[in-house]
Design a protein around this motif. Structure first.
Motif, PDB file in Angstrom:
ATOM      1  N   MET A   1     -19.743  56.308 -42.980  1.00 31.59           N
ATOM      2  CA  MET A   1     -19.385  55.583 -44.191  1.00 31.59           C
ATOM      3  C   MET A   1     -17.847  55.255 -44.154  1.00 31.59           C
ATOM      4  O   MET A   1     -17.090  56.245 -43.588  1.00 31.59           O
ATOM      5  N   THR A   2     -17.446  54.227 -44.153  1.00 33.01           N
ATOM      6  CA  THR A   2     -15.940  53.869 -43.901  1.00 33.01           C
ATOM      7  C   THR A   2     -15.563  53.789 -45.183  1.00 33.01           C
ATOM      8  O   THR A   2     -15.881  53.598 -46.346  1.00 33.01           O
ATOM      9  N   PRO A   3     -13.998  54.179 -45.121  1.00 32.37           N
ATOM     10  CA  PRO A   3     -13.249  54.322 -46.417  1.00 32.37           C
ATOM     11  C   PRO A   3     -13.187  53.119 -46.861  1.00 32.37           C
ATOM     12  O   PRO A   3     -12.795  51.989 -46.474  1.00 32.37           O
ATOM     13  N   GLY A   4     -13.411  52.974 -48.381  1.00 34.10           N
ATOM     14  CA  GLY A   4     -13.179  51.724 -49.137  1.00 34.10           C
ATOM     15  C   GLY A   4     -14.622  51.182 -49.137  1.00 34.10           C
ATOM     16  O   GLY A   4     -14.702  49.881 -49.898  1.00 34.10           O
ATOM     17  N   SER A   5     -15.677  51.512 -48.508  1.00 37.29           N
ATOM     18  CA  SER A   5     -16.952  50.953 -48.762  1.00 37.29           C
ATOM     19  C   SER A   5     -17.298  51.228 -50.092  1.00 37.29           C
ATOM     20  O   SER A   5     -16.930  52.082 -50.825  1.00 37.29           O
ATOM     21  N   ALA A   6     -18.650  50.359 -50.609  1.00 37.08           N
ATOM     22  CA  ALA A   6     -19.169  50.767 -51.726  1.00 37.08           C
ATOM     23  C   ALA A   6     -19.598  51.902 -51.959  1.00 37.08           C
ATOM     24  O   ALA A   6     -19.669  52.556 -52.998  1.00 37.08           O
ATOM     25  N   LEU A 249     -10.841  61.644 -41.176  1.00 41.40           N
ATOM     26  CA  LEU A 249      -9.750  61.398 -40.345  1.00 41.40           C
ATOM     27  C   LEU A 249     -10.267  62.257 -38.898  1.00 41.40           C
ATOM     28  O   LEU A 249     -11.011  63.231 -39.005  1.00 41.40           O
ATOM     29  N   GLU A 250      -9.709  61.661 -37.953  1.00 46.36           N
ATOM     30  CA  GLU A 250     -10.028  62.361 -36.433  1.00 46.36           C
ATOM     31  C   GLU A 250      -9.204  63.321 -35.970  1.00 46.36           C
ATOM     32  O   GLU A 250      -9.679  64.338 -35.397  1.00 46.36           O
ATOM     33  N   HIS A 251      -7.827  63.446 -36.244  1.00 48.77           N
ATOM     34  CA  HIS A 251      -7.002  64.429 -35.792  1.00 48.77           C
ATOM     35  C   HIS A 251      -6.994  65.456 -36.655  1.00 48.77           C
ATOM     36  O   HIS A 251      -6.733  65.466 -37.860  1.00 48.77           O
ATOM     37  N   ARG A 252      -7.797  66.589 -36.357  1.00 43.94           N
ATOM     38  CA  ARG A 252      -8.106  67.694 -37.147  1.00 43.94           C
ATOM     39  C   ARG A 252      -6.887  68.361 -37.620  1.00 43.94           C
ATOM     40  O   ARG A 252      -6.640  68.905 -38.696  1.00 43.94           O
ATOM     41  N   HIS A 253      -5.818  68.618 -36.659  1.00 45.14           N
ATOM     42  CA  HIS A 253      -4.547  69.131 -37.150  1.00 45.14           C
ATOM     43  C   HIS A 253      -3.663  68.611 -38.404  1.00 45.14           C
ATOM     44  O   HIS A 253      -3.207  69.101 -39.322  1.00 45.14           O
ATOM     45  N   ILE A 254      -3.938  67.245 -38.175  1.00 40.49           N
ATOM     46  CA  ILE A 254      -3.146  66.321 -39.312  1.00 40.49           C
ATOM     47  C   ILE A 254      -4.158  66.448 -40.625  1.00 40.49           C
ATOM     48  O   ILE A 254      -3.616  66.746 -41.623  1.00 40.49           O
ATOM     49  N   TRP A 286      -2.091  58.063 -43.600  1.00 36.93           N
ATOM     50  CA  TRP A 286      -2.490  58.319 -42.320  1.00 36.93           C
ATOM     51  C   TRP A 286      -4.063  57.919 -41.781  1.00 36.93           C
ATOM     52  O   TRP A 286      -4.130  57.640 -40.893  1.00 36.93           O
ATOM     53  N   GLY A 287      -4.916  57.774 -42.822  1.00 38.70           N
ATOM     54  CA  GLY A 287      -5.965  56.806 -42.394  1.00 38.70           C
ATOM     55  C   GLY A 287      -5.852  55.589 -41.724  1.00 38.70           C
ATOM     56  O   GLY A 287      -6.238  55.110 -40.808  1.00 38.70           O
ATOM     57  N   ASP A 288      -4.750  54.928 -42.367  1.00 37.89           N
ATOM     58  CA  ASP A 288      -4.675  53.806 -41.694  1.00 37.89           C
ATOM     59  C   ASP A 288      -3.787  53.714 -40.359  1.00 37.89           C
ATOM     60  O   ASP A 288      -3.927  52.786 -39.675  1.00 37.89           O
ATOM     61  N   ILE A 289      -2.956  54.869 -40.270  1.00 32.10           N
ATOM     62  CA  ILE A 289      -2.475  55.050 -38.894  1.00 32.10           C
ATOM     63  C   ILE A 289      -3.517  55.266 -37.980  1.00 32.10           C
ATOM     64  O   ILE A 289      -3.370  54.633 -36.833  1.00 32.10           O
TER      65      ILE A 289
END
Length: 746
Positions: A1-6, A249-254, A286-289
């Motif tokens: 599921m992508t952020p911003g999807s219905a 988010l992919e980077h776990r530490h962030i 951060w999601g956009d980055i």
């Protein structure tokens, strides 16, 4: 599921549908019987003996034809063949469409009812969109329920005060549940109802009676826990980890850093503000980055990446259409402020907690980039002030329109109650004909227990009117406007008013008992008491009288707070109404709708001819403005409004900045040279003192002409002191003490 999807937007709401529940397929209890054995079961149906022989023949032939058609499809049992044939979505009730069954349509459609009631087939909910049978619910009541189950369901509906068409709708919903699940009414589970609800969301179909089905199942003991479907579906405040993980988010530490930071901030924020902060940091920042710079694994952003993010910040993606739209300067500024606050908080917390020290990096947003925030606030304040300038002079028109609408609807309803259905009556110079709506012929309405809604047709216009609903809406619109303009309370505080909020206080000096309105903590978590003037006391008395039960008590209702995502305890809320068989507190949308209706009736429009809308907060600002310009000190007004800081209250009052400055200047001059009785005025200041006296008299005359009695009284004390000083100065002239004078001779 992508952020911003219905789908993610659904998950962020108070209800959590589960798409996996939509396609649950079950087998009927007679799934493996041969076709001949199924035909032999038909005479055992409860309605069979009452049916005509032509019906028997029609259904026998139809069952044989339908089962013969199903045998042409693969599957182990009738249910698998039914699914393989796609029979749930065939146009069963659409006579204009052809069925893919080589036999007469009437026979095949007639066969569906006995096959469903015998539970040879367990249909999906899609079938009920294309197949409608008037006798299905009646027959199911006899066949799918035992005598004890029918009695207990009827008792549950009576106990819940469910009447009229709502009983029929609930019976329909329960029939769908039992036919689909193959269970008895006592075996229906919460998951079964969740499945039907999820299906309705996925198909965007309204299922009448679904909420009532939950309450009936709960009343008979089949479902435990929440007594309403809405309560069971509300997810409540979600853990921080879950909220952050929605953005993938992919980077776990962030991700872990954001979770810990947000947990530090969470206790000081309400849930809605916290959701906004999560969306900014984990989504817009951060999601956009990560989406555009997946190689970036540190919050220490290079200048190029930071600049690219700021450029993308100027637009946003509309989740409904997927298109990019411009983002306002104010929204860009607020996002930057929150991101900058994140970096600065890490720097501030590092000396106290070494954990944060590793994350102290330069902030990608310079102070100069958010320097325009003060300008935006001033612009917003100016817009608010202009809004009040437009609305305050028209408040009287709004109040008059609300009062006239209430009186008119009361008279119209009273006139309709004096005649029978079909009779014509006159009211306000117009002719109306009373009638009974088809929905009320199967039982009484539940808007007014025991009585149907009063319906009438405007003879001249031909418009059908529900007079009960119109009178109810007119009353509540009037009551809401009166309460808001006499108290200045917030919308949340209005919705939280209860019968328990009315208290009395005895003044120690005079033993006078005064009524007070207790405002429960809302935005500032600070309780306060408001004096109840006679006008407000009359309104509250009418509200309470309207709500009282037969025993004199106000019904207890639980209120759901959409901002905190919590349901409160049952309380005698004053802002409640009957919806179907239930009582519910008002929603903000309902209040807005009532206010807009009064504005339309009053014909209040701006210079461009557009309606001037009033919001509940407009009444709060108008109340504050009228109070202070009427002589109430600003610090007292701030206490009444529940503001912790005078600056917040003064922000409301800038509409009349000139009046405030002039009054305060008079006050300072009077205090400096008048109020102190020990102060001896220099005789050379007499012209200045005369000027002050003249100014005070002019200000008192102005205050009295405008009705600012509090200000007139306060200035009167200053005028008395000024006149006393002037009289004292006049008495301090030169006095001849009779001493001899020395004369010199030439």
């Amino acid at each position: 599921m992508t952020p911003g999807s219905a789908a993610s937007r659904w998950l962020q709401g108070p209800h959590v549908p589960d798409p996996t529940r939509v396609h649950v397929h079950r087998r009927g209890s007679h799934d493996s019987l041969p076709a001949a054995a199924v035909v032999n079961l038909l005479p055992g149906l409860a309605y069979w003996d009452r049916s005509a022989k032509t019906t028997h023949s029609l259904q026998r032939l139809g069952v044989k034809a339908l089962l013969a058609w199903l045998t042409t499809f693969p599957g182990d049992g009738w249910q698998e063949r039914w699914i393989a044939a796609g029979a749930d979505t065939l146009p069963w009730s659409d006579t204009r469409s052809r069925l893919p069954i080589p036999d007469r349509r009437a026979q095949v459609v007639a066969a569906l009812r006995p096959l469903l009631l015998l539970r040879v087939i367990a249909p999906s909910y899609d079938l009920f969109r294309t197949y409608r049978s008037c006798g299905l619910v009646t027959n199911a009541w006899e066949i799918l329920y035992t005598g004890d189950e029918r009695r207990r369901v009827a008792q549950a509906m009576d106990a819940l005060k469910i009447a009229g068409r709502h009983r029929h709708e609930i019976a329909h919903a329960l029939t769908k549940l039992l036919l689909h699940t193959g269970a008895s009414i006592d075996a229906v589970t919460a998951e079964d109802i969740f499945e039907l609800w999820s299906w309705s969301i996925a198909r965007q179909v309204h299922v009448p009676g679904l909420h009532g089905a939950w309450e009936v199942a709960s009343k008979i003991g089949a479902i435990s826990g929440e007594q309403t479907l809405r309560g069971a579906l509300r997810a409540g405040p979600r853990p921080t980890e879950e909220l952050v993980d929605r953005y993938g988010l992919e980077h776990r530490h962030i991700r872990d850093l954001l979770v810990r930071y947000l947990n530090e901030r969470r206790p000081a924020l309400d849930y809605s503000s916290f959701l906004t902060l999560v969306g900014v940091l984990a989504g817009a920042f951060w999601g956009d980055i990560e989406r555009h710079h997946p190689e970036q694994d540190s919050i220490h952003l290079p200048d190029a990446i930071a600049q690219a993010w700021k450029e993308r910040l100027t637009t946003w993606t509309d989740w409904r259409t997927g298109r990019r739209r411009p983002r306002s300067i104010a929204d860009q500024m607020w996002i930057k402020v929150k991101v900058r606050g994140f970096y600065l908080d890490l720097q501030k917390w590092a000396p106290e907690d070494p954990h944060w020290a590793a994350w102290v990096v330069p902030c990608p947003i310079r102070k100069s980039e958010v320097a325009g925030l003060a300008k935006l606030r001033r612009a917003s304040s100016a817009q608010i002030h202009q809004r009040i300038r437009d609305r305050l002079p028209r408040l009287g028109e709004l109040v008059d329109a609300a009062e006239s609408a209430r009186a008119e609807q009361q008279h119209l309803l009273a006139a309709a109650l004096t005649v029978s259905a079909g009779d014509i009556f006159q009211c306000h110079g117009r002719a109306y004909q009373r009638f009974v709506h088809d929905a009320h012929t199967i039982g009484p309405s539940v808007r007014r227990p025991g009585l149907p809604d009063v319906m009438a047709t405007d003879v001249e216009a031909g418009e059908q009117l529900n007079l009960s609903v119109s009178e109810e809406n007119a009353f509540w619109a009037w009551a809401i406007i009166e309460i808001l303009r006499h108290t200045g309370i917030r919308l949340e505080e209005l919705l939280e008013l209860t019968h328990l909020a009315l208290v009395s206080y005895q003044l120690p000096a005079t033993d006078e008992i005064v009524p007070l309105l207790q405002i429960v903590p809302s935005k500032t978590d600070a309780e306060r008491l408001l004096l109840v003037p006679p006008e407000l006391a009359s309104v509250l008395a009418q509200v309470i009288t309207r709500l009282r039960n037969e025993d004199g008590s106000v019904p207890l209702v639980s209120r759901y707070d959409p901002y905190e995502r919590r349901t409160g305890p049952p309380l005698p809320h004053l802002m409640q109404r009957r919806r179907g068989w239930r009582r519910e507190t008002f929603s903000p949308h309902y209040i807005d709708r009532l206010l807009n209706a009064v504005v339309e009736r009053a014909g209040i429009r701006d210079a461009a001819g557009q309606p001037i809308r009033y919001t509940p907060h407009d009444f709060r600002r108008i109340f504050a403005t009228e109070a202070v310009t009427g002589g109430l000190p600003v610090h007292i007004a701030a206490k009444i409004l529940g503001h912790d800081h005078l600056g917040t209250a003064q922000h409301y009052l800038a509409v009349f900045q000139e009046d405030l400055i002039r009054a305060y200047q008079d006050f300072l001059r009077a205090r400096a040279c008048i109020r102190c009785p020990m102060l001896q005025v220099n005789p050379r200041e007499r012209p200045r003192l005369m000027e002050i006296v003249d100014s005070l008299r002019a200000r008192i005359d102005e205050a009295q002409n405008r009705g600012w009695l509090g200000e007139a009284h306060g200035l009167g004390a200053s005028l008395e002191a000024a006149e006393a000083k002037l009289a004292s100065l006049d008495r301090r002239g030169r006095v001849d003490l009779g001493l001899p004078s020395m004369r010199y001779r030439d």
